[in-house]
Design a protein around this motif. Structure first.
Motif, PDB file in Angstrom:
ATOM      1  N   LEU A 155      50.052  50.806  40.559  1.00 33.31           N
ATOM      2  CA  LEU A 155      48.796  50.278  41.093  1.00 33.31           C
ATOM      3  C   LEU A 155      48.535  48.926  40.430  1.00 33.31           C
ATOM      4  CD1 LEU A 155      45.779  51.112  42.342  1.00 33.31           C
ATOM      5  CD2 LEU A 155      45.323  51.431  39.933  1.00 33.31           C
ATOM      6  N   CYS A 156      48.274  47.885  41.227  1.00 32.41           N
ATOM      7  CA  CYS A 156      48.018  46.558  40.674  1.00 32.41           C
ATOM      8  C   CYS A 156      46.634  46.096  41.100  1.00 32.41           C
ATOM      9  CB  CYS A 156      49.040  45.541  41.163  1.00 32.41           C
ATOM     10  SG  CYS A 156      50.705  45.935  40.699  1.00 32.41           S
ATOM     11  N   VAL A 157      45.716  45.962  40.160  1.00 27.94           N
ATOM     12  CA  VAL A 157      44.369  45.475  40.482  1.00 27.94           C
ATOM     13  C   VAL A 157      43.994  44.392  39.475  1.00 27.94           C
ATOM     14  CG1 VAL A 157      43.550  47.566  41.595  1.00 27.94           C
ATOM     15  CG2 VAL A 157      43.321  47.329  39.152  1.00 27.94           C
ATOM     16  N   PRO A 158      43.083  43.488  39.845  1.00 26.75           N
ATOM     17  CA  PRO A 158      42.658  42.469  38.892  1.00 26.75           C
ATOM     18  C   PRO A 158      41.991  43.100  37.680  1.00 26.75           C
ATOM     19  CG  PRO A 158      41.915  41.923  41.095  1.00 26.75           C
ATOM     20  CD  PRO A 158      42.446  43.313  41.157  1.00 26.75           C
ATOM     21  N   ASN A 159      42.312  42.559  36.510  1.00 27.66           N
ATOM     22  CA  ASN A 159      41.693  43.057  35.289  1.00 27.66           C
ATOM     23  C   ASN A 159      40.420  42.249  35.055  1.00 27.66           C
ATOM     24  OD1 ASN A 159      41.246  44.361  32.922  1.00 27.66           O
ATOM     25  ND2 ASN A 159      43.063  43.629  31.876  1.00 27.66           N
ATOM     26  N   ALA A 160      39.417  42.513  35.881  1.00 23.81           N
ATOM     27  CA  ALA A 160      38.207  41.697  35.789  1.00 23.81           C
ATOM     28  C   ALA A 160      37.048  42.431  36.442  1.00 23.81           C
ATOM     29  CB  ALA A 160      38.418  40.367  36.484  1.00 23.81           C
ATOM     30  N   LEU A 161      35.860  42.054  36.020  1.00 24.91           N
ATOM     31  CA  LEU A 161      34.661  42.410  36.768  1.00 24.91           C
ATOM     32  C   LEU A 161      34.273  41.151  37.535  1.00 24.91           C
ATOM     33  CD1 LEU A 161      32.537  44.136  33.999  1.00 24.91           C
ATOM     34  CD2 LEU A 161      33.950  45.233  35.685  1.00 24.91           C
TER      35      LEU A 161
ATOM     36  N   LEU B  89      36.056  41.896  25.378  1.00 25.74           N
ATOM     37  CA  LEU B  89      34.886  42.551  25.982  1.00 25.74           C
ATOM     38  C   LEU B  89      35.225  44.021  26.214  1.00 25.74           C
ATOM     39  CD1 LEU B  89      33.911  39.892  28.642  1.00 25.74           C
ATOM     40  CD2 LEU B  89      32.826  40.307  26.459  1.00 25.74           C
ATOM     41  N   TRP B  90      34.902  44.824  25.224  1.00 31.73           N
ATOM     42  CA  TRP B  90      35.360  46.222  25.289  1.00 31.73           C
ATOM     43  C   TRP B  90      34.619  47.030  26.322  1.00 31.73           C
ATOM     44  CZ3 TRP B  90      39.788  47.550  23.049  1.00 31.73           C
ATOM     45  CH2 TRP B  90      40.309  46.662  22.117  1.00 31.73           C
ATOM     46  N   ASP B  91      33.359  46.705  26.565  1.00 31.52           N
ATOM     47  CA  ASP B  91      32.642  47.496  27.573  1.00 31.52           C
ATOM     48  C   ASP B  91      33.168  47.200  28.969  1.00 31.52           C
ATOM     49  OD1 ASP B  91      31.642  44.987  27.391  1.00 31.52           O
ATOM     50  OD2 ASP B  91      29.539  45.539  27.433  1.00 31.52           O
ATOM     51  N   ALA B  92      33.524  45.939  29.210  1.00 32.09           N
ATOM     52  CA  ALA B  92      34.117  45.592  30.504  1.00 32.09           C
ATOM     53  C   ALA B  92      35.467  46.272  30.667  1.00 32.09           C
ATOM     54  CB  ALA B  92      34.270  44.080  30.623  1.00 32.09           C
ATOM     55  N   GLN B  93      36.255  46.297  29.592  1.00 34.49           N
ATOM     56  CA  GLN B  93      37.564  46.940  29.668  1.00 34.49           C
ATOM     57  C   GLN B  93      37.424  48.433  29.941  1.00 34.49           C
ATOM     58  OE1 GLN B  93      40.893  45.151  29.149  1.00 34.49           O
ATOM     59  NE2 GLN B  93      40.867  46.847  30.537  1.00 34.49           N
ATOM     60  N   ARG B  94      36.402  49.041  29.340  1.00 36.44           N
ATOM     61  CA  ARG B  94      36.183  50.477  29.567  1.00 36.44           C
ATOM     62  C   ARG B  94      35.834  50.736  31.033  1.00 36.44           C
ATOM     63  NH1 ARG B  94      31.467  52.126  26.235  1.00 36.44           N
ATOM     64  NH2 ARG B  94      30.508  50.906  27.871  1.00 36.44           N
TER      65      ARG B  94
ATOM     66  N   ASN C 258      48.359  46.139  30.481  1.00 32.10           N
ATOM     67  CA  ASN C 258      47.017  45.565  30.508  1.00 32.10           C
ATOM     68  C   ASN C 258      47.113  44.040  30.471  1.00 32.10           C
ATOM     69  OD1 ASN C 258      44.304  46.075  30.650  1.00 32.10           O
ATOM     70  ND2 ASN C 258      44.051  46.008  28.432  1.00 32.10           N
ATOM     71  N   GLY C 259      47.472  43.455  31.599  1.00 31.40           N
ATOM     72  CA  GLY C 259      47.646  42.008  31.646  1.00 31.40           C
ATOM     73  C   GLY C 259      46.312  41.279  31.711  1.00 31.40           C
ATOM     74  N   GLY C 260      46.342  39.999  31.368  1.00 29.94           N
ATOM     75  CA  GLY C 260      45.108  39.225  31.366  1.00 29.94           C
ATOM     76  C   GLY C 260      44.543  39.028  32.753  1.00 29.94           C
ATOM     77  N   ASN C 261      45.403  38.940  33.756  1.00 27.51           N
ATOM     78  CA  ASN C 261      44.946  38.713  35.115  1.00 27.51           C
ATOM     79  C   ASN C 261      44.967  40.003  35.916  1.00 27.51           C
ATOM     80  OD1 ASN C 261      44.254  37.302  37.492  1.00 27.51           O
ATOM     81  ND2 ASN C 261      46.389  37.311  38.089  1.00 27.51           N
ATOM     82  N   GLU C 262      46.046  40.742  35.794  1.00 26.96           N
ATOM     83  CA  GLU C 262      46.229  41.904  36.638  1.00 26.96           C
ATOM     84  C   GLU C 262      46.578  43.088  35.761  1.00 26.96           C
ATOM     85  OE1 GLU C 262      48.229  42.003  40.978  1.00 26.96           O
ATOM     86  OE2 GLU C 262      49.585  41.920  39.304  1.00 26.96           O
ATOM     87  N   ILE C 263      46.038  44.225  36.107  1.00 27.52           N
ATOM     88  CA  ILE C 263      46.316  45.428  35.345  1.00 27.52           C
ATOM     89  C   ILE C 263      47.253  46.267  36.199  1.00 27.52           C
ATOM     90  CG2 ILE C 263      44.228  46.581  36.161  1.00 27.52           C
ATOM     91  CD1 ILE C 263      43.858  47.713  33.418  1.00 27.52           C
TER      92      ILE C 263
ATOM     93  N   GLY D  14      32.815  31.280  45.289  1.00 34.71           N
ATOM     94  CA  GLY D  14      31.764  31.273  44.286  1.00 34.71           C
ATOM     95  C   GLY D  14      31.691  32.528  43.447  1.00 34.71           C
ATOM     96  N   MET D  15      32.709  33.396  43.577  1.00 32.96           N
ATOM     97  CA  MET D  15      32.710  34.641  42.802  1.00 32.96           C
ATOM     98  C   MET D  15      32.983  34.309  41.338  1.00 32.96           C
ATOM     99  SD  MET D  15      35.127  37.856  43.653  1.00 32.96           S
ATOM    100  CE  MET D  15      34.301  38.735  44.952  1.00 32.96           C
ATOM    101  N   SER D  16      32.195  34.912  40.450  1.00 30.75           N
ATOM    102  CA  SER D  16      32.458  34.635  39.039  1.00 30.75           C
ATOM    103  C   SER D  16      33.101  35.855  38.410  1.00 30.75           C
ATOM    104  CB  SER D  16      31.178  34.261  38.314  1.00 30.75           C
ATOM    105  OG  SER D  16      30.293  35.332  38.370  1.00 30.75           O
ATOM    106  N   PHE D  17      34.107  35.621  37.590  1.00 30.30           N
ATOM    107  CA  PHE D  17      34.875  36.705  36.997  1.00 30.30           C
ATOM    108  C   PHE D  17      34.510  36.859  35.535  1.00 30.30           C
ATOM    109  CE2 PHE D  17      37.477  35.459  40.582  1.00 30.30           C
ATOM    110  CZ  PHE D  17      37.802  36.681  41.124  1.00 30.30           C
ATOM    111  N   ARG D  18      34.473  38.116  35.115  1.00 27.75           N
ATOM    112  CA  ARG D  18      34.255  38.412  33.714  1.00 27.75           C
ATOM    113  C   ARG D  18      35.502  39.158  33.265  1.00 27.75           C
ATOM    114  NH1 ARG D  18      30.678  42.394  31.302  1.00 27.75           N
ATOM    115  NH2 ARG D  18      29.855  41.552  29.364  1.00 27.75           N
ATOM    116  N   ARG D  19      36.331  38.460  32.498  1.00 23.36           N
ATOM    117  CA  ARG D  19      37.606  39.064  32.132  1.00 23.36           C
ATOM    118  C   ARG D  19      37.523  39.620  30.727  1.00 23.36           C
ATOM    119  NH1 ARG D  19      41.237  37.800  35.912  1.00 23.36           N
ATOM    120  NH2 ARG D  19      40.847  35.922  37.133  1.00 23.36           N
TER     121      ARG D  19
END
Lengths: 107, 427
Positions: free
Chosen positions: B40-46, B98-103, B12-17, B84-89
């Motif tokens: 599987l490598c995806v950004p750990n962000a909304l 942010l536990w709900d975002a992580q879920r 569970n990396g800060g940038n990429e999961i 202009g994309m904003s990330f919520r990490r």
């Protein structure tokens, strides 16, 4: 042996509101004084300060700086950079200094 | 751990999961041929697209869909417009806040169409290996238990420091793991497969700080890039490198020659798909309408922060000093072994000359009776997840599993006692 289970932050937070504390404010609520020194905590694994002196760089160009403007406290390397530093408005000067955490803090 | 269980491993990396699923048959096939599957490598962000962003084309003809408010995981990678994309990490300073975002992100990572593909009914009987940084505050330790057992309902799970897994991934029993990641850089001594937590050292410089610093620098010196973090990150990855003779190269940039390179910023009025821009190649024709970003001494000054954080006012030593301090706080018997096995992992190791610079800086610090030997992993970002896969396949002792039964009987306190022994009761 059954002990009473404490309500964790996840339950408390979801029950009450949707706002989350950031990690900084959570860290201030930790009881570090009650923990054994042999375990790693957020505060005790910080790397210590450097043994070498910090180098000085020009805030405008990024080159090694010889001089510092006594008025704005901006470091500069040349005549042109000095002029640029003096032309900056006050709030810009603060921003430049904040980049290397040297801004004037009012306590 | 029962070998017949399906195991989900998440770094569970800060940038990429980084995530992977191992069923019992996968474990057997890895045992026989030794091939580790690609995770599987995806950004750990909304990610929230900008209001005027170009929308992805609809899936089926004639069916108009409302554009999603947030993009999760793999959707971010295929988004046509990142400007202009904003990330919520969910991970803030290395810890999940942010536990709900992580879920939501984990839901997407576990799902069949976008992730590793594990159904909710399978989760009930599965094991879960997840990375958790050293020194995690107790609030977050408890919240992790609740997320894993109450929201997802795994049968058992093993929160493990990524450095312990990285040591396994590099095939070492005793080594120092320098993990230079997105949130911060840590040097952790690992002895006989277990880390020495009180000897770990953390340097508060990571990839995120470097990107933000480059963004501020560019904003002050040429273009306003305040909202264009993804572009700046691409500039950093493609143009920045670690200089072997920093002062000399810096002096050379004064004349405007030497290492200056131009970067073509993305231009959405053109039909070419180029969401984060590209480096201007030599001989590439320009018609004068492109927005060019000149990168001069920023190319070497930004990664230099890793080696001398005091340049930007951080009161900490650089990477080499951090490794030195970590090893010197260990018992004397293991120091020789540790200096000989320094493993470099994490995304910042992808900077050119990273290993060479660590070698050059570390040698003068260390007592001459010790040999210093560093190794750079082949894919430094995947060392931890590969170590996790190896640990599950070998049924290694370094994974301490705690079961849902303990959680429902004794709660998080019981789990703490299982993981750390009696020391943690006061937490």
């Amino acid at each position: 042996m059954k002990t009473k289970r404490k309500r964790g932050i996840y339950e408390v937070m979801t029950a009450k509101s949707k706002s989350w504390k950031n990690s900084r404010s959570l860290l201030t609520n930790e009881h570090y004084d009650m923990m054994s020194p042999s375990i790693a905590t957020y505060v005790n694994i910080d790397a210590p300060p450097s043994m070498l002196p910090a180098k000085k760089y020009c805030d405008i160009t990024g080159l090694p700086a010889k001089y510092m403007d006594p008025v704005t406290k901006i470091r500069f390397v040349s005549k042109e950079a000095f002029r640029k530093a003096r032309d900056l408005p006050d709030h810009k000067v603060e921003e430049f200094l904040a980049l290397r955490q040297a801004q004037i803090r009012i306590k | 751990m029962a070998a017949s269980r399906t195991t989900v491993i998440v770094d569970n990396g800060g940038n990429e999961i980084k995530a992977t699923k191992l069923s019992a048959s996968d474990v057997l096939s890895i045992k026989s041929d030794g091939k580790i599957p690609a995770p599987l490598c995806v950004p750990n962000a909304l990610a929230r697209p900008a209001k005027n962003a170009i929308q992805p084309p609809p899936d089926k003809v004639g069916k108009s869909r409302r554009p999603p408010k947030y993009l999760v995981g793999r959707e971010i990678l295929i988004a046509p417009d990142t400007s202009g994309m904003s990330f919520r990490r969910p991970i803030d300073h290395g810890f999940i806040s942010l536990w709900d975002a992580q879920r939501d992100i984990w839901n997407s990572v576990f799902s069949k169409d976008k992730g590793v593909g594990i159904s909710p009914s399978d989760i009930q009987s599965s094991s879960f290996v997840v990375t958790e940084q050293l020194g995690v505050p107790m609030h977050m330790r408890r919240a992790m238990d609740e997320l894993v057992f109450e929201s997802f309902g795994f049968h058992e799970y093993a929160p493990t420091p990524p450095q312990r897994l990285a040591a396994l991934g590099a095939g070492r029993q005793t080594c120092v793991v320098l993990d230079s990641g997105f949130s911060f850089t840590t040097a952790v001594p690992v002895v006989n497969g277990m880390e020495l937590p009180y000897c770990a050292k953390r340097l508060k410089v990571g990839g995120k700080l470097l990107t933000n610093y480059l963004r501020e620098t560019i904003t002050y010196r040429s273009w306003n890039m305040t909202d264009e973090t993804s572009v700046v990150n691409a500039v950093k990855e493609r143009l920045c490198y670690i200089s072997m003779s920093y002062m000399r190269e810096l002096a050379a940039t004064k004349k405007g020659k030497g290492i200056t390179k131009a970067y073509v910023l993305p231009d959405l009025t053109r039909s070419v798909f180029d969401p984060v821009g590209h480096v201007l190649q030599e001989g590439e024709e320009t018609d004068g309408t492109e927005q060019l970003l000149k990168m001069n001494n920023e190319r070497i000054a930004i990664p230099e922060i890793l080696f001398s954080p005091s340049d930007i006012g951080l009161k900490q030593g650089g990477i080499a000093e951090t490794i030195f301090q970590a090893v010197e706080s260990c018992p004397e018997e293991v120091r020789a072994d540790l200096y000989e096995n320094i493993v470099l992992t994490g995304g910042n190791c992808l900077f050119r000359n990273f290993k060479e610079r660590v070698d050059v800086e570390l040698r003068p610090l260390v007592d001459s009776v010790y040999d210093v030997n560093t190794t750079l992993e082949e894919s430094p970002t995947l060392t931890a997840i590969n170590g996790g896969i190896r640990a599950v396949v070998e049924d290694s002792d370094s994974l301490k599993f705690v079961t849902k039964e303990v959680f429902s009987e004794l709660g998080s306190d019981g789990i703490l006692r299982e993981l750390y022994g009696d020391e943690m009761e006061t937490g």
